[in-house]
Design an enzyme around this catalytic site. Structure first.
Site, PDB file in Angstrom:
ATOM      1  N   ASP A   1       0.857  -1.180   0.000  1.00 31.53           N
ATOM      2  CA  ASP A   1       0.000   0.000   0.000  1.00 31.53           C
ATOM      3  C   ASP A   1       0.891   1.226   0.000  1.00 31.53           C
ATOM      4  OD1 ASP A   1      -2.444  -1.381   0.079  1.00 31.53           O
ATOM      5  OD2 ASP A   1      -2.375  -1.549   2.256  1.00 31.53           O
TER       6      ASP A   1
ATOM      7  N   ASP B   1      -6.859  -1.361  -4.688  1.00 29.30           N
ATOM      8  CA  ASP B   1      -7.913  -0.980  -3.737  1.00 29.30           C
ATOM      9  C   ASP B   1      -8.816   0.094  -4.333  1.00 29.30           C
ATOM     10  OD1 ASP B   1      -6.711  -2.689  -1.878  1.00 29.30           O
ATOM     11  OD2 ASP B   1      -5.542  -1.065  -0.972  1.00 29.30           O
TER      12      ASP B   1
END
Length: 165
Positions: free
Chosen positions: A125, A143
């Site tokens: 991330d 995401d």
């Protein structure tokens, strides 16, 4: 309509999924090659680009589990991806593009993150928003695609309900 004709039409939407996977993986490769974990660059007063390793699911759910969650998330993503692919192939020509696009985005995002889980054991991330001392969970291209895809699916469901009235 034959399955072969449906596959041909589904190819366009599966290509969108492939573009999401490619963008996701290239962005993660760049980040992992240029940042150490938790290193960051402030882009805006509310946005950092960073590198975080997420062994959990959304919002680091189950991140502190003993490792079994990796295989559960991989299995779940594979099953969902197969289901979405079959769904896209079987959709009739008249299906609204919002539904097809939403499914393609969710599929691409799921595959992007499952590739990380298989290859690395965690998801990279790197987009990290914050407001003063409030820090929100970091996320990535996959995401984002899943979120936009889910919003498209919800919007399609709402519009479909209106169309049926």
């Amino acid at each position: 309509m034959t399955i072969e004709e449906n596959r041909g039409r589904a190819a366009t939407w599966l290509l969108l999924s492939a573009v999401v996977v490619l963008a996701d993986q290239l962005s993660k490769i760049y980040i992992a090659g240029h940042y150490l974990e938790f290193e960051f660059t402030r882009i805006l007063p509310v946005l950092d680009i960073t590198c975080m390793h997420n062994v959990g699911a959304a919002f680091s759910f189950l991140a502190s589990a003993s490792g079994w969650q990796r295989w559960v998330f991989i299995g779940l993503a594979v099953v969902v991806s197969i289901g979405i692919t079959v769904w896209l192939i079987k959709l009739p020509r008249s299906t609204h593009p919002l539904l097809k696009g939403g499914l393609a985005l969710v599929l691409g995002g799921a595959l992007g993150n499952v590739i990380d889980r298989i290859r690395l054991g965690y998801v990279v991330d790197f987009i990290h928003f914050h407001w003063e001392r409030a820090y929100f969970p970091a996320f990535n291209v996959a995401d984002s695609a899943i979120t936009v895809g889910a919003a498209c699916l919800l919007l399609d469901a709402l519009l479909e309900a209106k169309r049926k009235k």
